[in-house]
Scaffold this active site. Structure first.
Site, PDB file in Angstrom:
ATOM      1  N   CYS A  96       0.811  -1.230   0.000  1.00  0.00           N
ATOM      2  CA  CYS A  96       0.000   0.000   0.000  1.00  0.00           C
ATOM      3  C   CYS A  96       0.841   1.276   0.000  1.00  0.00           C
ATOM      4  O   CYS A  96       0.311   2.359  -0.248  1.00  0.00           O
ATOM      5  CB  CYS A  96      -0.948   0.002   1.185  1.00  0.00           C
ATOM      6  SG  CYS A  96      -2.131  -1.344   1.088  1.00  0.00           S
ATOM      7  N   ASN A 147     -10.303  -0.229  -0.246  1.00  0.00           N
ATOM      8  CA  ASN A 147      -8.847  -0.113  -0.241  1.00  0.00           C
ATOM      9  C   ASN A 147      -8.322  -0.599  -1.596  1.00  0.00           C
ATOM     10  O   ASN A 147      -8.355  -1.796  -1.879  1.00  0.00           O
ATOM     11  CB  ASN A 147      -8.288  -0.960   0.907  1.00  0.00           C
ATOM     12  CG  ASN A 147      -6.773  -0.908   0.996  1.00  0.00           C
ATOM     13  OD1 ASN A 147      -6.096  -0.389   0.118  1.00  0.00           O
ATOM     14  ND2 ASN A 147      -6.238  -1.479   2.071  1.00  0.00           N
ATOM     15  N   HIS A 181      -3.674   6.981   2.860  1.00  0.00           N
ATOM     16  CA  HIS A 181      -4.050   5.652   2.375  1.00  0.00           C
ATOM     17  C   HIS A 181      -5.379   5.261   3.020  1.00  0.00           C
ATOM     18  O   HIS A 181      -5.643   5.592   4.187  1.00  0.00           O
ATOM     19  CB  HIS A 181      -2.959   4.641   2.738  1.00  0.00           C
ATOM     20  CG  HIS A 181      -3.323   3.268   2.285  1.00  0.00           C
ATOM     21  ND1 HIS A 181      -3.622   2.982   0.974  1.00  0.00           N
ATOM     22  CD2 HIS A 181      -3.485   2.104   2.974  1.00  0.00           C
ATOM     23  CE1 HIS A 181      -3.931   1.706   0.874  1.00  0.00           C
ATOM     24  NE2 HIS A 181      -3.860   1.153   2.068  1.00  0.00           N
TER      25      HIS A 181
HETATM   26  O1  UT7 Z   1      -4.000  -1.582   3.558  1.00  0.00           O
HETATM   27  C1  UT7 Z   1      -3.017  -2.336   4.143  1.00  0.00           C
HETATM   28  C2  UT7 Z   1      -2.970  -2.200   5.611  1.00  0.00           C
HETATM   29  N1  UT7 Z   1      -4.136  -2.777   6.203  1.00  0.00           N
HETATM   30  C3  UT7 Z   1      -4.728  -2.199   7.231  1.00  0.00           C
HETATM   31  O2  UT7 Z   1      -4.299  -1.158   7.662  1.00  0.00           O
HETATM   32  C4  UT7 Z   1      -5.903  -2.915   7.846  1.00  0.00           C
HETATM   33  C5  UT7 Z   1      -5.836  -2.862   9.341  1.00  0.00           C
HETATM   34  N2  UT7 Z   1      -6.880  -3.652  10.003  1.00  0.00           N
HETATM   35  C6  UT7 Z   1      -8.183  -3.291  10.003  1.00  0.00           C
HETATM   36  O3  UT7 Z   1      -8.566  -2.332   9.353  1.00  0.00           O
HETATM   37  C7  UT7 Z   1      -9.141  -4.068  10.871  1.00  0.00           C
HETATM   38  O4  UT7 Z   1      -8.422  -4.889  11.726  1.00  0.00           O
HETATM   39  C8  UT7 Z   1     -10.194  -4.911  10.097  1.00  0.00           C
HETATM   40  C9  UT7 Z   1     -11.187  -4.001   9.391  1.00  0.00           C
HETATM   41  C10 UT7 Z   1      -9.490  -5.819   9.095  1.00  0.00           C
HETATM   42  C11 UT7 Z   1     -10.984  -5.774  11.080  1.00  0.00           C
HETATM   43  O5  UT7 Z   1     -11.591  -4.938  12.065  1.00  0.00           O
HETATM   44  P1  UT7 Z   1     -11.424  -5.233  13.616  1.00  0.00           P
HETATM   45  O6  UT7 Z   1     -12.172  -4.186  14.311  1.00  0.00           O
HETATM   46  O7  UT7 Z   1      -9.965  -5.370  13.922  1.00  0.00           O
HETATM   47  O8  UT7 Z   1     -12.165  -6.601  13.749  1.00  0.00           O
HETATM   48  P2  UT7 Z   1     -11.642  -7.963  14.405  1.00  0.00           P
HETATM   49  O9  UT7 Z   1     -10.841  -8.732  13.419  1.00  0.00           O
HETATM   50  O10 UT7 Z   1     -11.053  -7.677  15.744  1.00  0.00           O
HETATM   51  O11 UT7 Z   1     -13.015  -8.695  14.644  1.00  0.00           O
HETATM   52  C12 UT7 Z   1     -14.001  -8.219  15.583  1.00  0.00           C
HETATM   53  C13 UT7 Z   1     -15.219  -9.126  15.542  1.00  0.00           C
HETATM   54  C14 UT7 Z   1     -14.857 -10.601  15.667  1.00  0.00           C
HETATM   55  O12 UT7 Z   1     -15.934 -11.245  16.356  1.00  0.00           O
HETATM   56  P3  UT7 Z   1     -15.802 -11.584  17.927  1.00  0.00           P
HETATM   57  O13 UT7 Z   1     -14.617 -12.472  18.040  1.00  0.00           O
HETATM   58  O14 UT7 Z   1     -15.613 -10.261  18.613  1.00  0.00           O
HETATM   59  O15 UT7 Z   1     -17.102 -12.238  18.209  1.00  0.00           O
HETATM   60  C15 UT7 Z   1     -14.833 -11.075  14.237  1.00  0.00           C
HETATM   61  O16 UT7 Z   1     -15.086 -12.462  14.131  1.00  0.00           O
HETATM   62  O17 UT7 Z   1     -15.880  -8.998  14.285  1.00  0.00           O
HETATM   63  C16 UT7 Z   1     -15.930 -10.264  13.618  1.00  0.00           C
HETATM   64  N3  UT7 Z   1     -15.731 -10.032  12.194  1.00  0.00           N
HETATM   65  C17 UT7 Z   1     -16.730  -9.765  11.349  1.00  0.00           C
HETATM   66  N4  UT7 Z   1     -18.048  -9.656  11.511  1.00  0.00           N
HETATM   67  C18 UT7 Z   1     -18.789  -9.340  10.432  1.00  0.00           C
HETATM   68  C19 UT7 Z   1     -14.539 -10.012  11.521  1.00  0.00           C
HETATM   69  N5  UT7 Z   1     -14.762  -9.718  10.225  1.00  0.00           N
HETATM   70  C20 UT7 Z   1     -16.091  -9.572  10.092  1.00  0.00           C
HETATM   71  C21 UT7 Z   1     -16.929  -9.250   8.996  1.00  0.00           C
HETATM   72  N6  UT7 Z   1     -18.266  -9.148   9.213  1.00  0.00           N
HETATM   73  N7  UT7 Z   1     -16.440  -9.031   7.756  1.00  0.00           N
END
Ligand code: UT7
Length: 332
Positions: A116, A287, A257
């Site tokens: 990125c 993204n 970004h």
């Molecule tokens: O561009 C390159 C660099 N990349 C980045 O900078 C991305 C950085 N990371 C992020 O933007 C975030 O970590 C994500 C958007 C990828 C994920 O968001 P998050 O707030 O970190 O979610 P998480 O992975 O901690 O998941 C939270 C909850 C989990 O459920 P429990 O365990 O709390 O019950 C996941 O299973 O949300 C659940 N979950 C979803 N639910 C619905 C994870 N993905 C999804 C989804 N839809 N797509």
């Protein structure tokens, strides 16, 4: 001797017409519009559809627009730097393929892979080529067909990425204090296990087993990447402000970004910028990896005024990250 500075003198962009909405994704994986919008800020993304269409095909559209706007031909181009993680093929480079498709007979060029942050690294390289006095123009292309490496059964990644591409032309300027002024760029390979494609390269060449295990798709440990991105992008943005004695009032636009709206907000907050000074396209493009920064410049070009101070900032796989300070060089 007058110092030669480098400036962006034209911008082009292309996004494919097909839209992938949050509602469409609800049919593919266990997710919902509310979760995606509140956690990332994304409503929809564009997807390049069509047999055999590749990243270079988006580049042809964007570069032809840029050439028309600047009033030059492909044969006038001297250097092509193609920033992408979704090159048409591992080799030859997408720069070669693009040069052939647009008929650029007098350029040399190559691909640049920095996830990125690729467009920032390409901009830095182009700037130094111009400042050296050796070249009179460099085309920097940034874009990705992310849909070619995304697993649409993996809700951790498929909700985030979209396809799109932008490009800028870099040329010399003798005007005082205009152009690409400063950069802070970094890599840290510690991050290589948190955002990557396991198979397909020389470490794990493609096998039937690797295909069955879906290892040719993007893997992301979102939480860890988020933790590093949120501090990394804000740190370099604050650093470039300090180094150049810029206050929040001096800055016209943050060009960040677009990985997650919460990361963008944290960077803007650290810089003391209000939302009205932050370019945002994550809601409608998601993204787009290397495409994000040039696409923002493309969408905002008409609003930019000569002398505007812009800070471009990115964080991505590798890890790679950085910020570049630009004083905009023209009125559209
Ligand atoms: O561009 C390159 C660099 N990349 C980045 O900078 C991305 C950085 N990371 C992020 O933007 C975030 O970590 C994500 C958007 C990828 C994920 O968001 P998050 O707030 O970190 O979610 P998480 O992975 O901690 O998941 C939270 C909850 C989990 O459920 P429990 O365990 O709390 O019950 C996941 O299973 O949300 C659940 N979950 C979803 N639910 C619905 C994870 N993905 C999804 C989804 N839809 N797509």
């Amino acid at each position: 001797m007058t110092k030669i500075s480098a400036a962006i003198t034209a911008v082009g962009g292309y996004v494919p017409p097909d839209v992938l909405s949050n509602a469409d994704l609800e049919k593919l994986v266990d997710t919902n519009d509310e979760w995606i919008l509140s956690r990332t800020g994304i409503k929809e993304r564009r997807i390049l559809k069509g047999e055999g269409l590749a990243t270079s095909d988006m580049a042809v559209e964007a570069v032809n627009e840029l050439l028309r706007k600047r009033g030059i031909t492909a044969n006038d181009l001297e250097v092509i730097i193609f920033c992408t993680v979704t090159a048409d093929k591992i080799f030859p480079s997408s720069a070669c393929i693009l040069a052939d498709k647009i008929g650029a007979k007098n350029a040399f060029g190559y691909d640049l892979a920095a996830a990125c942050s690729g467009f920032l690294f390409g901009l830095e390289t182009a700037t130094r080529f111009i400042e050296s006095g050796r070249y009179k123009n460099v085309l920097v292309v940034g874009g990705d067909k992310m849909s070619s490496i995304i697993d649409y059964t993996d809700r951790n990644t498929c909700i985030i990425f979209g396809d799109g591409l932008g490009c800028v032309l870099i040329e010399p300027t003798e005007e005082e204090n205009v152009g690409i002024i400063d950069s802070v760029l970094k890599i840290d390979g510690y991050g290589r296990n948190f955002l990557y494609q396991k198979a397909g390269g020389s470490q794990y060449p493609p096998t039937h087993e690797s295909i069955d295990a879906r290892e040719h798709f993007v893997y992301q440990d979102g939480k860890t990447v988020y933790k590093f991105a949120v501090t990394g992008m804000a740190d370099v943005s604050a650093q470039i402000m300090e180094r150049n004695h810029l206050t929040a009032d001096d800055i016209a636009w943050l060009v960040p970004h677009q990985a997650n709206l919460r990361i963008i907000d944290a960077t803007a907050e650290r810089m003391g910028l209000g939302k009205d000074k932050v370019m945002i396209n994550i809601d409608h493009f998601g993204n787009t990896t290397n495409g994000t920064l040039p696409l923002l410049l493309w969408e905002w070009e008409k609003k930019l005024k000569k002398g505007d101070n812009l800070v471009l900032a990115a964080f991505g796989g590798g890890f790679t990250w950085g910020a570049i300070y630009i004083k905009w060089a023209y009125n559209s």
